[in-house]
Write a protein that holds these residues in place. Structure first.
Motif, PDB file in Angstrom:
ATOM      1  N   GLU A 117       0.801  -1.229   0.000  1.00 45.14           N
ATOM      2  CA  GLU A 117       0.000   0.000   0.000  1.00 45.14           C
ATOM      3  C   GLU A 117       0.832   1.276   0.000  1.00 45.14           C
ATOM      4  O   GLU A 117       0.343   2.323  -0.410  1.00 45.14           O
ATOM      5  N   SER A 118       2.082   1.192   0.460  1.00 48.23           N
ATOM      6  CA  SER A 118       2.937   2.387   0.461  1.00 48.23           C
ATOM      7  C   SER A 118       3.826   2.465  -0.771  1.00 48.23           C
ATOM      8  O   SER A 118       4.280   3.546  -1.134  1.00 48.23           O
ATOM      9  N   GLY A 119       4.096   1.311  -1.378  1.00 46.52           N
ATOM     10  CA  GLY A 119       5.030   1.258  -2.498  1.00 46.52           C
ATOM     11  C   GLY A 119       6.479   1.359  -2.069  1.00 46.52           C
ATOM     12  O   GLY A 119       7.378   1.450  -2.902  1.00 46.52           O
ATOM     13  N   ILE A 120       6.732   1.326  -0.772  1.00 45.79           N
ATOM     14  CA  ILE A 120       8.086   1.499  -0.242  1.00 45.79           C
ATOM     15  C   ILE A 120       8.710   0.139   0.047  1.00 45.79           C
ATOM     16  O   ILE A 120       8.190  -0.637   0.844  1.00 45.79           O
ATOM     17  N   GLY A 121       9.839  -0.131  -0.598  1.00 47.49           N
ATOM     18  CA  GLY A 121      10.611  -1.331  -0.296  1.00 47.49           C
ATOM     19  C   GLY A 121      11.538  -1.055   0.874  1.00 47.49           C
ATOM     20  O   GLY A 121      11.867   0.095   1.168  1.00 47.49           O
ATOM     21  N   GLY A 122      11.936  -2.099   1.563  1.00 49.08           N
ATOM     22  CA  GLY A 122      12.902  -1.945   2.650  1.00 49.08           C
ATOM     23  C   GLY A 122      12.320  -1.498   3.972  1.00 49.08           C
ATOM     24  O   GLY A 122      13.059  -1.081   4.866  1.00 49.08           O
ATOM     25  N   LEU A 123      10.999  -1.580   4.136  1.00 49.26           N
ATOM     26  CA  LEU A 123      10.393  -1.273   5.433  1.00 49.26           C
ATOM     27  C   LEU A 123      10.845  -2.331   6.446  1.00 49.26           C
ATOM     28  O   LEU A 123      11.010  -3.493   6.104  1.00 49.26           O
ATOM     29  N   ALA A 155       4.451   5.209  -3.354  1.00 45.31           N
ATOM     30  CA  ALA A 155       3.688   5.097  -4.596  1.00 45.31           C
ATOM     31  C   ALA A 155       2.274   4.658  -4.243  1.00 45.31           C
ATOM     32  O   ALA A 155       2.082   3.675  -3.523  1.00 45.31           O
ATOM     33  N   ILE A 156       1.295   5.370  -4.744  1.00 41.39           N
ATOM     34  CA  ILE A 156      -0.113   5.097  -4.439  1.00 41.39           C
ATOM     35  C   ILE A 156      -0.545   3.768  -5.064  1.00 41.39           C
ATOM     36  O   ILE A 156      -0.279   3.513  -6.239  1.00 41.39           O
ATOM     37  N   SER A 157      -1.244   2.956  -4.273  1.00 39.87           N
ATOM     38  CA  SER A 157      -1.765   1.671  -4.760  1.00 39.87           C
ATOM     39  C   SER A 157      -3.219   1.839  -5.210  1.00 39.87           C
ATOM     40  O   SER A 157      -3.838   2.886  -5.000  1.00 39.87           O
ATOM     41  N   ASP A 158      -3.762   0.756  -5.767  1.00 40.24           N
ATOM     42  CA  ASP A 158      -5.156   0.769  -6.211  1.00 40.24           C
ATOM     43  C   ASP A 158      -6.137   0.908  -5.054  1.00 40.24           C
ATOM     44  O   ASP A 158      -7.296   1.265  -5.262  1.00 40.24           O
ATOM     45  N   GLU A 159      -5.703   0.589  -3.829  1.00 36.17           N
ATOM     46  CA  GLU A 159      -6.594   0.645  -2.672  1.00 36.17           C
ATOM     47  C   GLU A 159      -6.688   2.040  -2.065  1.00 36.17           C
ATOM     48  O   GLU A 159      -7.411   2.254  -1.109  1.00 36.17           O
ATOM     49  N   SER A 160      -5.946   2.980  -2.631  1.00 42.25           N
ATOM     50  CA  SER A 160      -5.827   4.292  -2.024  1.00 42.25           C
ATOM     51  C   SER A 160      -6.207   5.405  -2.985  1.00 42.25           C
ATOM     52  O   SER A 160      -5.948   5.324  -4.180  1.00 42.25           O
ATOM     53  N   LEU A 161      -6.800   6.458  -2.423  1.00 42.54           N
ATOM     54  CA  LEU A 161      -7.058   7.670  -3.201  1.00 42.54           C
ATOM     55  C   LEU A 161      -5.877   8.621  -3.136  1.00 42.54           C
ATOM     56  O   LEU A 161      -5.664   9.425  -4.040  1.00 42.54           O
TER      57      LEU A 161
END
Length: 173
Positions: free
Chosen positions: A94-100, A138-144
């Motif tokens: 949902e965040s598009g962030i790798g390395g969390l 990066a915005i996912s399909d689940e988010s506005l």
């Protein structure tokens, strides 16, 4: 070990929110399918508050269906081997962030909230995930929308459950 068994172990080891923790354990005992969206009596979900402690901010998603600013999270999937894995997968997707990386010490909080039928309840096991210094969302399909908020602004945009999650996360840092 099954995801159900992992959840029971995580909850038995969780310290705090004793009454709510017991509700979760009783739910899992009464509902062998209590980890899955198909469980009509409610089900466990896993979420993670994405935090950037060096900059004093959190990343929230404007949920497409609920139209509320929330932490990343959602339903457990068959490939999830643990609640931690589910929370990290959801936060990454949902965040598009790798390395969390999840904060050590297991869940930060528990939150039980009603949802529309047929499911009735989400029994959310909440973690916190630290974003790497070079994080780009990066915005996912689940988010506005997806936006970083300074700690002080979270009370202006999010509901009490997110505010309590932020407070508990900051106390753990």
């Amino acid at each position: 070990m099954s995801l159900h068994d992992d959840a029971v172990l995580v909850l038995k080891g969780y310290e705090g929110q004793e009454e709510l923790r017991q509700v979760y354990l009783e739910h899992l005992e009464a509902h062998p399918d209590g980890m899955w969206k198909a469980c009509g009596a409610g089900h466990l979900t896993a979420s993670a508050l994405v935090i950037d402690p060096d900059r004093g901010r959190v990343l929230l998603t404007l949920h497409r269906k609920l139209r509320m600013w929330l932490q990343m999270g959602g339903h457990c999937e068959p490939q999830d081997i643990s609640l931690e894995a589910a929370a990290l997968r959801e936060a990454t997707e949902e965040s598009g962030i790798g390395g969390l990386t999840l904060l050590p010490g297991g869940p930060v909080r528990l939150d039980r909230h009603p949802i529309p039928a047929p499911c009735h309840w989400h029994l959310d096991v909440q973690y916190a995930a630290v974003a790497p210094a070079d994080a780009v969302q990066a915005i996912s399909d689940e988010s506005l929308d997806l936006r970083w908020f300074p700690y002080a602004e979270v009370t202006d945009v999010a509901d009490e459950s997110v505010v309590r999650l932020l407070e508990a996360t900051r106390a753990r840092l």
